[in-house]
Write a protein that holds these residues in place. Structure first.
Motif, PDB file in Angstrom:
ATOM      1  N   LEU A  30      42.299  47.521  40.840  1.00  0.00           N
ATOM      2  CA  LEU A  30      41.581  46.265  41.039  1.00  0.00           C
ATOM      3  C   LEU A  30      40.161  46.517  41.543  1.00  0.00           C
ATOM      4  O   LEU A  30      39.206  45.891  41.099  1.00  0.00           O
ATOM      5  CB  LEU A  30      42.335  45.377  42.025  1.00  0.00           C
ATOM      6  CG  LEU A  30      43.640  44.738  41.511  1.00  0.00           C
ATOM      7  CD1 LEU A  30      44.446  44.178  42.680  1.00  0.00           C
ATOM      8  CD2 LEU A  30      43.341  43.629  40.505  1.00  0.00           C
ATOM      9  N   LYS A  31      40.040  47.442  42.475  1.00  0.00           N
ATOM     10  CA  LYS A  31      38.725  47.727  43.054  1.00  0.00           C
ATOM     11  C   LYS A  31      37.781  48.316  42.007  1.00  0.00           C
ATOM     12  O   LYS A  31      36.592  47.963  41.961  1.00  0.00           O
ATOM     13  CB  LYS A  31      38.883  48.680  44.240  1.00  0.00           C
ATOM     14  CG  LYS A  31      37.630  48.807  45.105  1.00  0.00           C
ATOM     15  CD  LYS A  31      37.918  49.560  46.377  1.00  0.00           C
ATOM     16  CE  LYS A  31      36.669  49.742  47.217  1.00  0.00           C
ATOM     17  NZ  LYS A  31      36.114  48.455  47.685  1.00  0.00           N
ATOM     18  N   SER A  32      38.303  49.199  41.163  1.00  0.00           N
ATOM     19  CA  SER A  32      37.459  49.814  40.139  1.00  0.00           C
ATOM     20  C   SER A  32      36.974  48.791  39.116  1.00  0.00           C
ATOM     21  O   SER A  32      35.907  48.960  38.515  1.00  0.00           O
ATOM     22  CB  SER A  32      38.214  50.933  39.429  1.00  0.00           C
ATOM     23  OG  SER A  32      39.276  50.411  38.636  1.00  0.00           O
ATOM     24  N   GLN A  33      37.763  47.722  38.923  1.00  0.00           N
ATOM     25  CA  GLN A  33      37.382  46.678  37.975  1.00  0.00           C
ATOM     26  C   GLN A  33      36.702  45.493  38.663  1.00  0.00           C
ATOM     27  O   GLN A  33      36.387  44.502  38.010  1.00  0.00           O
ATOM     28  CB  GLN A  33      38.615  46.205  37.197  1.00  0.00           C
ATOM     29  CG  GLN A  33      39.230  47.290  36.329  1.00  0.00           C
ATOM     30  CD  GLN A  33      40.387  46.791  35.477  1.00  0.00           C
ATOM     31  OE1 GLN A  33      40.636  45.588  35.385  1.00  0.00           O
ATOM     32  NE2 GLN A  33      41.108  47.708  34.835  1.00  0.00           N
ATOM     33  N   ASN A  34      36.515  45.618  39.991  1.00  0.00           N
ATOM     34  CA  ASN A  34      35.860  44.566  40.759  1.00  0.00           C
ATOM     35  C   ASN A  34      36.559  43.216  40.573  1.00  0.00           C
ATOM     36  O   ASN A  34      35.918  42.179  40.360  1.00  0.00           O
ATOM     37  CB  ASN A  34      34.377  44.450  40.377  1.00  0.00           C
ATOM     38  CG  ASN A  34      33.580  43.649  41.389  1.00  0.00           C
ATOM     39  OD1 ASN A  34      33.905  43.623  42.575  1.00  0.00           O
ATOM     40  ND2 ASN A  34      32.555  42.959  40.914  1.00  0.00           N
ATOM     41  N   LYS A  35      37.901  43.248  40.677  1.00  0.00           N
ATOM     42  CA  LYS A  35      38.691  42.026  40.521  1.00  0.00           C
ATOM     43  C   LYS A  35      39.492  41.753  41.782  1.00  0.00           C
ATOM     44  O   LYS A  35      39.925  42.679  42.459  1.00  0.00           O
ATOM     45  CB  LYS A  35      39.632  42.155  39.320  1.00  0.00           C
ATOM     46  CG  LYS A  35      38.912  42.197  37.983  1.00  0.00           C
ATOM     47  CD  LYS A  35      39.878  42.409  36.829  1.00  0.00           C
ATOM     48  CE  LYS A  35      39.124  42.459  35.493  1.00  0.00           C
ATOM     49  NZ  LYS A  35      40.036  42.766  34.359  1.00  0.00           N
ATOM     50  N   ASN A  90      40.513  30.826  44.097  1.00  0.00           N
ATOM     51  CA  ASN A  90      39.289  31.316  43.459  1.00  0.00           C
ATOM     52  C   ASN A  90      39.332  32.832  43.237  1.00  0.00           C
ATOM     53  O   ASN A  90      38.410  33.571  43.584  1.00  0.00           O
ATOM     54  CB  ASN A  90      38.056  30.949  44.303  1.00  0.00           C
ATOM     55  CG  ASN A  90      36.761  31.156  43.525  1.00  0.00           C
ATOM     56  OD1 ASN A  90      36.737  31.047  42.298  1.00  0.00           O
ATOM     57  ND2 ASN A  90      35.685  31.461  44.235  1.00  0.00           N
ATOM     58  N   SER A  91      40.423  33.290  42.642  1.00  0.00           N
ATOM     59  CA  SER A  91      40.574  34.718  42.361  1.00  0.00           C
ATOM     60  C   SER A  91      40.345  34.994  40.881  1.00  0.00           C
ATOM     61  O   SER A  91      40.390  34.084  40.048  1.00  0.00           O
ATOM     62  CB  SER A  91      41.974  35.193  42.756  1.00  0.00           C
ATOM     63  OG  SER A  91      42.949  34.616  41.904  1.00  0.00           O
TER      64      SER A  91
END
Length: 415
Positions: free
Chosen positions: A270-275, A348-349
């Motif tokens: 998730l962090k690598s995809q900025n999600k 708001n995700s």
């Protein structure tokens, strides 16, 4: 090249009763393997003089090195020294340095020392004394009929200090050439142990060095690779080569190495995809979110979750349309997708994931126990909803649902 074969003996009735786990043996074996020393036996024996002596006699016959932990304390049931004395007739004496340390401890604590504390300072007259820097009872190294015996306290931090200071350096000095054993654990999810073994049967049948050992665990299946070489770099090269051959066959199920967990893998993805993620959990009751937020820095990827166990929460908080609840029911593909979409919009995700189903013990709207729907919704419109029927009791259904959610989400992010 001289090969040393080792045995580990833990003394303590509390271990046999299951009151504490034998973590000392696990740690010692792991450390010995790094130095290329085989551990062939783990033995646990209670605080009984006859039985401890019998275990010692057996170890003397079959092992080159025997490491004993426990039974060195001040009480009458600490019988390790006495049992070894029965076997060897070695004289026990009081070690002055250890005794001074014990007495000093009681003085500093302003406590009266009971006479039985002197037992902790007793060592064999012919022993190499290993000083305990974090506790009272010293360790010992004793040679008996060409066999090497180490006696260590049972307290883990004391045992580790003495092993690192006095056991491993000595054993390495006895090796003509150092051999290193390195291990690597590959973790998989979404495939069973038997299927994994079937897909890798050619590699497993031809294994020699490294060895390949599949094993089912709570969070999927693991393969432990173990390589033995003269240097750590050589062993690691063997492991990496075998890992690549395995991943060529079953790489789509792979999620992590060694101690990496599912939640760590998801966090990094998730962090690598900025999600950022939000969850709507009915039957899982927050299990999915709780697992993810155990990761340090989880707030970077997890906005939160809504536990919508009761139908009223689905209606009033998640705003699931009445026509879905009334017509399709709360255990349905339509409800699961609406839950994932709405929790994403409410919090708001970037992504929403939902869990709804029947954990048991009774059916819901005709759906059998174990029926589960998991849905994933991304704000760009990409979505996935799948139905499962899990076996097991109430907790097993909930846990399997949560784990399946991790698997689906990792695949979703990879697609």
């Amino acid at each position: 090249m001289r090969q040393i074969n080792c045995e580990i003996i833990a003394v303590g009735t509390e271990l046999l009763l299951g009151q504490i786990a034998n973590t000392n043996a696990k740690w010692l074996s792991e450390q010995l393997a790094v130095y290329g020393i085989n551990t062939f036996y783990h033995t646990v024996v209670g605080d009984n003089l006859f039985r401890v002596e019998e275990v010692f006699r057996q170890a003397q016959q079959r092992s080159d090195v025997i490491i004993v932990s426990g039974g060195l304390g001040p009480t009458d049931d600490d019988l390790t020294r006495e049992a070894f004395q029965q076997l060897t007739n070695f004289e026990l004496v009081e070690d002055k340095e250890s005794m001074d340390k014990i007495e000093d401890f009681f003085v500093k604590q302003n406590l009266e020392m009971t006479p039985n504390n002197r037992r902790q300072a007793r060592v064999f007259a012919n022993a190499e004394v290993l000083q305990n820097r974090v506790g009272m009872a010293p360790g010992m190294r004793v040679i008996f009929d060409d066999k090497i015996w180490f006696f260590l306290p049972g307290v883990p931090r004391e045992m580790k200090q003495l092993a690192l200071d006095g056991v491993f350096p000595y054993l390495v000095s006895q090796l003509d050439a150092q051999v290193t054993i390195q291990s690597m654990v590959l973790k998989f999810i979404g495939i069973g142990e038997s299927e994994l073994e079937h897909k890798l049967q050619d590699l497993i049948r031809g294994q020699n060095n490294p060895t390949i050992a599949p094993l089912a665990q709570k969070e999927g299946v693991v393969i432990r690779l173990t390589a033995k070489e003269q240097t750590a770099d050589q062993a690691r090269a063997l492991l990496e080569d075998t890992k690549e051959k395995i991943l060529e066959k079953v790489g789509q199920y792979f999620y992590g190495l060694d101690n990496q967990t599912l939640e760590e893998r998801l966090y990094l993805k998730l962090k690598s995809q900025n999600k950022r993620l939000a969850a709507a959990e009915s039957l899982t009751g927050g299990m999915f979110t709780e697992k993810l937020v155990s990761i340090i820095g989880a707030s970077d990827v997890c906005l939160g979750g809504i536990v919508c166990y009761d139908t009223s929460v689905k209606r009033n908080v998640l705003k699931i349309p009445a026509e879905i609840i009334d017509n399709q029911g709360v255990v349905s593909e339509e409800c699961a997708l609406a839950m994932a979409k709405n929790v994403s919009e409410i919090l708001n995700s970037d992504i929403g994931i939902s869990f709804t189903g029947v954990a048991g013990p009774t059916t819901i709207d005709g759906h059998p126990v174990g029926t589960v729907y998991i849905s994933i919704y991304q704000k760009d419109g990409k979505q996935l909803t799948e139905k499962f029927v899990f076996q097991g009791d109430r907790f097993a259904v909930r846990r399997r649902s949560m784990l399946k959610g991790y698997e689906l989400l990792l695949n979703f992010l990879n697609s």
